[in-house]
Write an enzyme that holds these catalytic residues in place. Structure first.
Site, mmCIF file in Angstrom:
data_model
loop_
_atom_site.group_PDB
_atom_site.id
_atom_site.type_symbol
_atom_site.label_atom_id
_atom_site.label_comp_id
_atom_site.label_asym_id
_atom_site.label_seq_id
_atom_site.Cartn_x
_atom_site.Cartn_y
_atom_site.Cartn_z
ATOM 1 N N LYS A 136 0.825 -1.291 0.289
ATOM 2 C CA LYS A 136 -0.129 0.082 -0.022
ATOM 3 C C LYS A 136 0.972 1.392 -0.127
ATOM 4 O O LYS A 136 2.053 1.331 1.358
ATOM 5 C CB LYS A 136 -0.920 -0.030 1.219
ATOM 6 N N ARG A 157 -6.476 13.188 -7.131
ATOM 7 C CA ARG A 157 -7.551 12.462 -6.516
ATOM 8 C C ARG A 157 -8.815 13.151 -6.332
ATOM 9 O O ARG A 157 -10.085 12.983 -6.366
ATOM 10 C CB ARG A 157 -7.341 11.772 -5.341
ATOM 11 N N CYS A 439 23.753 35.445 24.998
ATOM 12 C CA CYS A 439 24.245 36.136 25.236
ATOM 13 C C CYS A 439 22.931 37.436 25.400
ATOM 14 O O CYS A 439 23.554 38.347 25.962
ATOM 15 C CB CYS A 439 24.979 36.424 24.364
ATOM 16 N N CYS A 459 28.459 35.276 20.423
ATOM 17 C CA CYS A 459 27.861 34.304 21.558
ATOM 18 C C CYS A 459 28.586 33.718 21.549
ATOM 19 O O CYS A 459 28.543 32.221 20.656
ATOM 20 C CB CYS A 459 26.478 34.507 21.291
#
Ligand code: IVH
Length: 695
Positions: A136, A157, A439, A459
């Site tokens: 499937k 679909r 920071c 940082c």
């Protein structure tokens, strides 16, 4: 589709077109050239078993393209060059399906399947039923209509009655034939149902590219396939490499009677579709006698689920005899002759407990949802990235929400949606921070980006992440360093940036708890060894934005020394393979920053290799192809064989996966060979075959 004799003839003709021995394309031979290309498309996209390299295919394709450009009156709709989209699609017209697209009833265990079988036996009056069992496919369903051999349209679909006409996009799916010889069966018009899929490796690549753009990844390949089918630009659809499995014929009108009879079983129809050039589940299906056989096959397939190159969510069991199917008929919702067997769910519900914010090496602040532990697809999940502020808003997530989560295949877990119906009222809105959680600097969100960034390059979070990236396996691969040690050394002030890792000395490490002489020796040795890593690892390790491993390898080939990159202007960078404006800008920016240049000088002073060890390609015949060697080779050393692959433009992979094209097997091959046998896409060959291929 092609018998052995035709294959040999087409292959011989291909070699001639590649080498130019066939001469020029003419009005007389143009259809033969097209047939050669159609043949290779079929080998590649339907059979997963190419007979020539992508590079060689391109040589023939380009010749045809050039000839058609010079002789436009000779272009036909079904020429392999004509799949390419022309402009943007304005809107998708609504079209009625010839037969409504019904869904299937579901089953979850052997009892459900036994019930289904009992009903089929009762209704048919038979004692034993022959079934056809097939995967499937978990994709987006489509319906294709062919009119007198030619693809007329492809439709989504939709609501089952009417769907959207997405023909220009369906034409981009190379496993869907533009022309199929239905006339040989006397078929005038036919409607075929199937599933459009994005395979797992293309999905992973697509998600990576989304994340590189700062966009959230998609939860599963189904959403990726469905989204791609609805794109307005078919050129983009073409790049996503969708494929289509066709598994059901819903409508046929017949013309004249022919010698070829339409089969009277479902398995026969799958064979017929395959022989007409469609990717039907011919190789994956099983004709089962009785329900016990069915149950054994679905159980066996479930264990293989993760090794397949594409996602399946169960199996479909169909009564094999078409006359019996007709007799059993339909309810208003689904056929009585078929049932879906659903595998274990990969979705689960949980609760959103909190959001934490992580700062990455580029300063991007990523929110991570902490959730109540949930089992999904056999794994316990406690945290899930929620990507960025917009994503949180779009999914309407609140602290305390019930959420639906999904973990499909190897894909990282995702939140599918929140479940607002279950809210008690005390759930809290999520406020994205405006200051860096590490920071405390103000965060910045550049226009047209979804990401908030900390732009303080000093940082601490960013610096630590940059060092972690530098030492990581795919970059400088400093094994004994690892993420935990980097964090520890960084927190203690032993290292402060990338070059400082090479200043680490035994005396610094001796005082550390858990660091004996052995670990110290290992670490220092690993640092020393890393100085000799090839240049592409250093380039990748620098963490230049948009420069991934592949780009790093290409850059290392293009320069003699890392400082050459600093000297190249945008125009020169753009000349390089795969370098677009974004990458070129990013490289330029990186080298304009003096801190970065200084870092490279310090690395050079520490003895890190900054020169390229260029390898010239002897040929590009294996370009685009991937290889893996297993077992003991007799004529070549493993390293030697791998270098031969790379010298001819091929790539070596480290494991068997759906990305692998060839597994070369020596003596005493073990688990890799076993795994490869389960993957239809991998071609298994001996050392001698490999040598013959390389010539
Ligand atoms: S047969 C009339 N076969 O699953 C019966 N469906 O839940 C037509 N699907 O709508 C469907 N793989 O989109 C069939 N091998 C397979 C399938 C399959 C996936 C999808 C299909 C269908 C849905 C039903």
């Amino acid at each position: 589709m092609f018998n052995a004799q035709q294959v040999r003839a087409l292959q011989a003709s291909s070699k001639q077109w590649i080498s130019s021995a066939a001469g020029e394309i003419t009005t007389e031979n143009i259809e033969a050239v097209r047939n050669v290309l159609r043949f290779h498309e079929h080998r590649y996209y339907v059979e997963n078993d190419p007979l020539i390299s992508d590079y060689e295919y391109d040589i023939i394709y380009k010749k045809l393209q050039q000839f058609e450009e010079d002789n436009q009156e000779l272009i036909t709709d079904d020429s392999p060059t004509q799949r390419v989209g022309k402009g943007l699609i304005k809107n998708f017209p609504k079209v009625q399906h010839l037969v409504p697209m019904l869904s299937l009833d579901n089953s979850y265990n052997a009892d459900d399947l036994n019930d289904f079988d009992r009903k089929v036996r009762e209704l048919s009056g038979l004692t034993a039923i022959e079934y056809c069992v097939e995967p499937k496919f978990d994709g987006a369903s489509i319906s294709l209509v062919y009119d007198k051999d030619k693809l007329l349209r492809g439709i989504t679909r939709g609501d089952g009655e009417t769907g959207d006409d997405i023909t220009p996009n369906v034409l981009q799916i190379r496993s869907v034939p533009v022309k199929a010889l239905f006339c040989e069966y006397g078929i005038e018009q036919i409607e075929i149902r199937g599933e459009v899929m994005m395979n797992k490796s293309n999905f992973a690549k697509y998600n990576e590219s989304l994340m590189e753009e700062g966009l959230p990844p998609l939860a599963n390949p189904r959403n990726a396939a469905a989204g791609t089918l609805r794109m307005k630009d078919s050129a983009v659809v073409s790049k996503r490499n969708l494929e289509a499995f066709l598994y059901h014929i819903s409508f046929i009108t017949m013309g004249k009677i022919t010698a070829q009879k339409i089969p009277d079983t479902h398995s026969g129809l799958l064979e017929m579709l395959w022989s007409l050039g469609f990717k039907s589940p011919k190789k994956e299906m099983k004709v089962a006698q009785g329900i016990a056989d069915v149950i054994a096959y679905v159980n066996e397939f479930e264990t293989k689920r993760d090794t397949l190159p594409y996602e399946i969510d169960g199996m479909v069991i169909k009564v094999n005899n078409l006359e019996l199917q007709d007799k059993l008929g339909m309810t208003s919702h689904h056929p009585r002759w078929a049932i879906a067997f659903k595998f274990k769910a990969r979705q689960a519900t949980s609760t959103l407990l909190d959001i934490e914010y992580q700062v990455g090496r580029t300063g991007a602040v990523t929110p991570v949802a902490k959730i109540a532990a949930a089992q999904v697809g056999g794994v316990t999940v406690t945290s899930i990235s929620v990507h960025n502020e917009d994503y949180i808003k779009e999914k309407d997530l609140r602290i305390g929400d019930h959420i639906l989560i999904e973990r499909s295949g190897d894909v990282i877990p995702q939140i599918v949606k929140s479940l607002p119906e279950l809210r008690a009222g005390d759930e809290k809105e999520i406020e994205f921070p405006r200051q860096c959680p590490v920071c405390n600097d103000d965060l910045v969100r550049p226009e047209a980006e979804a990401v908030w960034r900390c732009v303080n390059i000093n940082c601490e979070a960013q610096v630590a992440e940059r060092i972690i990236h530098f030492v990581s396996k795919d970059a400088m691969d400093i094994k004994s360093m690892g993420e935990a040690n980097v964090r520890k050394f960084f927190a203690m002030g032993l290292i402060k940036d990338i070059p400082s890792i090479y200043d680490l000395e035994a005396v610094h490490l001796k005082t550390l708890e858990g660091f004996g002489q052995k670990s110290i020796d290992n670490l220092l040795e690993a640092l020393e060894a890393s100085k000799l890593q090839p240049l592409h690892r250093l380039i990748y390790g620098l963490g230049i934005r948009y420069v991934g491993e592949t780009t790093a390898k290409m850059l290392a080939q293009a320069v003699t020394n890392i400082f050459d990159l600093a000297k190249m202007n945008t125009e020169q960078l753009l000349q390089l393979d795969d370098v677009g404006v974004k990458v070129a800008d990013s490289i330029t920016k990186f080298f304009l920053n003096e801190d970065n240049v200084d870092m490279l000088h310090r690395l050079e002073a520490a003895g890190v290799q900054i020169k390229s060890q260029k390898k010239a390609l002897t040929s590009a015949t294996l370009s685009g192809q991937t290889f893996l060697f297993t077992g003991t080779l007799n004529k070549l050393k493993r390293k030697e064989a791998e270098e031969m692959v790379e010298a001819n433009g091929g790539k070596i992979l480290s494991a068997v996966s759906s990305n692998l094209n060839y597994l070369i097997v020596g003596d005493d091959a073990g688990s890799k060979l076993e795994k490869a046998k389960k993957l239809v896409s991998v071609k298994i060959m001996s050392e001698d075959d490999f040598l013959a291929m390389i010539g």
